[in-house]
Design an enzyme around this catalytic site. Structure first.
Site, PDB file in Angstrom:
ATOM      1  N   GLY A   1     -52.633 -25.216  18.783  1.00  0.00           N
ATOM      2  CA  GLY A   1     -53.104 -25.126  17.406  1.00  0.00           C
ATOM      3  C   GLY A   1     -54.182 -24.060  17.244  1.00  0.00           C
ATOM      4  O   GLY A   1     -54.334 -23.486  16.162  1.00  0.00           O
TER       5      GLY A   1
ATOM      6  N   ALA B   1     -54.932 -28.536  19.149  1.00  0.00           N
ATOM      7  CA  ALA B   1     -55.037 -29.770  18.365  1.00  0.00           C
ATOM      8  C   ALA B   1     -55.790 -30.795  19.210  1.00  0.00           C
ATOM      9  O   ALA B   1     -55.883 -30.659  20.428  1.00  0.00           O
ATOM     10  CB  ALA B   1     -53.642 -30.287  18.043  1.00  0.00           C
TER      11      ALA B   1
ATOM     12  N   GLU C   1     -52.455 -20.947  16.762  1.00  0.00           N
ATOM     13  CA  GLU C   1     -51.780 -21.025  15.454  1.00  0.00           C
ATOM     14  C   GLU C   1     -52.766 -20.758  14.312  1.00  0.00           C
ATOM     15  O   GLU C   1     -52.433 -20.084  13.343  1.00  0.00           O
ATOM     16  CB  GLU C   1     -51.101 -22.392  15.305  1.00  0.00           C
ATOM     17  CG  GLU C   1     -49.924 -22.513  16.273  1.00  0.00           C
ATOM     18  CD  GLU C   1     -49.258 -23.871  16.257  1.00  0.00           C
ATOM     19  OE1 GLU C   1     -49.960 -24.877  16.515  1.00  0.00           O
ATOM     20  OE2 GLU C   1     -48.053 -23.939  15.981  1.00  0.00           O
TER      21      GLU C   1
ATOM     22  N   GLU D   1     -47.822 -26.040  24.189  1.00  0.00           N
ATOM     23  CA  GLU D   1     -47.379 -27.353  23.687  1.00  0.00           C
ATOM     24  C   GLU D   1     -46.267 -27.984  24.503  1.00  0.00           C
ATOM     25  O   GLU D   1     -46.184 -29.206  24.608  1.00  0.00           O
ATOM     26  CB  GLU D   1     -46.917 -27.224  22.219  1.00  0.00           C
ATOM     27  CG  GLU D   1     -48.044 -27.169  21.205  1.00  0.00           C
ATOM     28  CD  GLU D   1     -48.591 -25.777  20.971  1.00  0.00           C
ATOM     29  OE1 GLU D   1     -48.345 -24.876  21.806  1.00  0.00           O
ATOM     30  OE2 GLU D   1     -49.275 -25.595  19.950  1.00  0.00           O
TER      31      GLU D   1
END
Ligand code: CAA
Length: 696
Positions: free
Chosen positions: A100, A61, A103, A123
């Site tokens: 992310g 992210a 993911e 994370e």
């Protein structure tokens, strides 16, 4: 389409190519582009390939968006949208698929990677948990136990291991887009369709309670890893939709926590701290051959750090025997690196054959680009060494002292080339510890400062600029919070209560465990050095001197604040210490007061913050973030608080100032509030405002 995702139709396959340098972070434009690209592909293609341009797949992210209002589409929705596509969606991974990024890859139906690729869910290092399906999809693919290990450690998993675990379907050498397209074509040729991870069976439960307890213990106050375990537990009980909701709720509690702010502060500032505005455009001097004066623990550690970075090292000692001993120390550390697999045998052989030499003549340093003096901490000794360096070193050589507290200006002024002199303060063991204080003296030339930072980079250390003062940034602040702890002991706390309170706060070790490890004789020598100039109002612990007078210097003598038994890890409280403390309280007529855990933590931290604010105000540290990184990388400050001044911002500066003033009612010599802290409170500003260029 957004520019951050390029769209190209290649035969039946739509390529969605991320182009968001430097790391293809999944910012708003990338997320929007992925959705738009998918929609277009579903209208005209038979399969979709997601790949990154530049040197990586999505590295996660966009951390810069953290703390700003979340903008739709959010990442969880993007991953679910990919997973629900009627077309087979393939990821081709190179560089890193982190957070992310992994993911998104787990939202796609097939995953291929080049052998150098790495995947992971780091994370927890940002104070959060994988919030876009990572705690739901990864355990479905690799089982709950392995998912717990990977998510709570946040480690990067190499392609070969990821293949074995089933995170990747294929690993292949070659250009990432080319191998991705060929794989997508094979999938189409085989008539394979989407293969959503979310529809895989729920993983079998494991002993989540025990894993949670262990993570809390390991985290020393950090909550993200343990919370992630509860989210993984959800994957065993809920279907994918409910599991994602559960994950989201836990993610949001972490996302809104101060720990997330602390961790993100650490992430950006460990990168920002070495980028000094004043060095923009300043070229460092050449740096290939290094001289090290002194082959003791520090000199050997510095030599090893330089050798491991590929630099050529000449060590100089006072005589042949000392040079031999220094070389032996270097050799022992390097052999340890070979044993632990950190250094290959061939590299070791090359270093020993031509990269390193230990001699007893300064003349061997005539070609050195930089010399780092790591000799005895005594001004006369340093000046004599620098006079020799002035005599033998080539013009333009950088002359550095590894002093921990001596005046670098005085050393510089004693030779004919003060502009070439700076302090390079390493932390022991120098080949392990990440921090390097680059101490800039009044006359140090800008390109010499730049060379200090270039050395830090080459050695993969966190280099922080410090001005000249007793102890520089770190040891000066340490002295103050250690004194605060000593005062608490005189007033009623025990060293063991203080160590416990501060390890519960998140430090790896308490101050008295550290003192025993470093050697109590070091503090004793400092107290003796400072005694002649000490203000009569300063409170100094005499019991600590008595311990040293009795020959108890901590771990190395088997006894200090703790008693150490051979072969056992850690120590047990030394009852003699309590007796000495009680005797001193009786001598001084002090009635012991009770200190709660919270009292101890608060006082200790207030002392640290107050001194740190003074260090910034005096310009010894140019920015609050410099102090934060020094404490984080040199003094074991818990990363989840971001550093002492970030911690202070998160607690509220007004309350901290009020407490300092309250403590001053009993001791207004020690507790003199920092003028900077006063100005910040008056202006309603934070230390972080100063990091961002604000002034008060
Ligand atoms: N977001 C924004 N910026 C990022 C970033 C990210 N995820 N990752 C790296 N950057 C920036 C860095 O700040 C740096 O910027 P500057 O040049 O301005 O300092 C630049 O990209 C290059 O980074 P590095 O210097 O670290 O480069 P590197 O090649 O040494 O390392 C890396 C690359 C391994 C990707 C490393 O940057 C890294 O570990 N990044 C963080 C990865 C991560 O934690 N991802 C998870 C994000 S959280 C998430 O995804 C949560 C979720 O589920 C919603």
């Amino acid at each position: 389409m957004s520019d951050a995702i390029e769209y190209e139709l290649k035969g039946d396959i739509a390529v969605l190519r991320a182009n968001n340098p430097p790391v293809n972070a999944l910012g708003h434009a990338v997320r929007t582009g992925l959705i738009a690209g998918l929609e277009r592909a579903e209208a005209e293609a038979k399969a979709v390939l997601i790949v990154g341009a530049g040197h990586t797949y999505f590295a996660g992210a966009d951390i810069k968006e953290f703390g700003k209002p979340l903008r739709e589409p959010g990442l969880p929705g993007v991953c679910t949208r990919i997973e629900n596509s009627p077309l087979p969606v393939i990821s081709a991974i190179h560089g890193t698929a982190l957070g992310g990024g992994l993911e998104v890859a787990l939202g796609t139906h097939y995953r291929i990677a080049v052998p150098s690729a790495k995947v992971g869910l780091p994370e927890v290092h940002l104070g959060i948990l994988p919030g876009a399906g990572g705690t739901q999809r990864l355990p479905r693919v690799i089982g709950a136990e392995k998912a717990i290990e990977i998510i709570t450690s946040g480690r990067h998993v190499g392609a070969a291991e990821a293949l074995e675990l089933g995170i990747l379907d294929e690993v292949e050498e070659g250009d990432v887009e080319t191998i991705g397209l060929a794989y997508a074509q094979r999938i189409l040729d085989a008539g394979l369709g989407p293969r959503p991870v979310g529809q895989m069976p729920r993983p079998a439960p494991v002993d989540f309670d025990s894993a949670h307890v262990a993570a809390m213990k390991r985290g020393r106050g950090q909550i993200a890893p343990a919370t992630a375990i509860r989210s993984i537990e959800g994957a065993c009980h809920y279907d994918i939709t409910e599991g994602l909701e559960h994950e989201r709720a836990l993610f949001m509690t972490l996302f809104n926590s101060p720990q997330r702010e602390g961790m993100v502060h650490a992430f950006f500032n460990e990168r920002a701290v070495s980028k000094l505005p004043e060095l923009k455009g300043v070229e460092p001097r050449a740096l290939k051959a290094i001289g090290v004066i002194g082959g003791g623990t520090m000199g050997a550690g510095i030599a090893v750090a330089a050798l491991l970075a590929g630099l050529d090292v000449t060590m100089v000692e006072r005589d042949a025997e000392a040079a031999k001993a220094g070389a032996a120390r270097v050799n022992v550390i390097l052999q340890g690196s070979v044993k632990r697999g950190k250094l290959s045998q061939s590299k070791y052989d090359a270093i020993m054959a031509s990269g390193f030499r230990a001699l007893d003549s300064y003349d061997a340093l005539s070609e050195a680009d930089m010399v780092i003096e790591a000799a005895f901490e005594e001004m006369g000794v340093k000046k004599a060494i620098f006079a020799e360096l002035d005599r033998v070193c080539k013009k333009g050589a950088v002359l550095a002292s590894n002093t921990s507290y001596l005046d670098v200006n005085e050393i510089a002024a004693s030779i004919s080339r003060p502009r070439d002199v700076l302090g390079l303060h390493f932390f022991s063991p120098a080949h392990v510890m990440k921090l390097l204080e680059v101490v800039v003296a009044d006359e140090t030339a800008p390109d010499v400062v730049a060379t200090g930072f270039a050395l830090g980079k080459a050695l993969r250390k966190i280099a922080v600029r410090s001005g000249v003062c007793d102890g520089f940034i770190g040891n000066r602040i340490l002295k103050t919070y250690r004194s605060c702890a000593d005062h608490m002991i005189m007033d009623g706390a025990s060293p063991y209560e203080i160590d416990k309170a501060m390890t519960d706060f998140g430090f790896a070790m308490g101050p008295y465990e550290v003192a025993d490890l470093a050697g109590l004789d070091i503090g004793w020598a400092t107290r003796k050095r400072l005694a002649p100039t000490r203000d009569v109002r300063e409170r100094v612990a005499r019991y600590a001197d008595k311990m040293c007078e009795a020959g108890n210097f901590g771990q190395k003598t088997g006894k200090g604040y703790y008693v150490y038994e051979a072969g056992k890890r850690g120590g047990t409280p030394n009852p003699e210490v309590i007796a000495l403390i009680e005797a001193e309280r009786a001598d001084l007529g002090v009635t012991a007061q009770d200190f709660t855990h919270e009292d101890i933590q608060r006082r200790y931290m207030c002392a640290m913050v107050n001194e740190a604010a003074m260090v910034v105000d005096e310009g010894i540290a140019r920015r609050p973030l410099d102090v934060d990184m020094v404490l984080l990388f040199g003094y074991g400050f818990p990363r989840h608080w971001g550093g002492p001044l970030k911690w202070a911002d998160l607690q509220g500066l007004e309350g901290i100032l009020a407490d300092i003033k309250r403590y001053a009612l009993a001791d207004d010599f020690f507790w003199q509030s920092s003028a900077l802290l006063e100005r910040l409170v008056a202006a309603g500003k934070t230390f972080d405002d100063l990091n961002n260029g604000d002034t008060v």
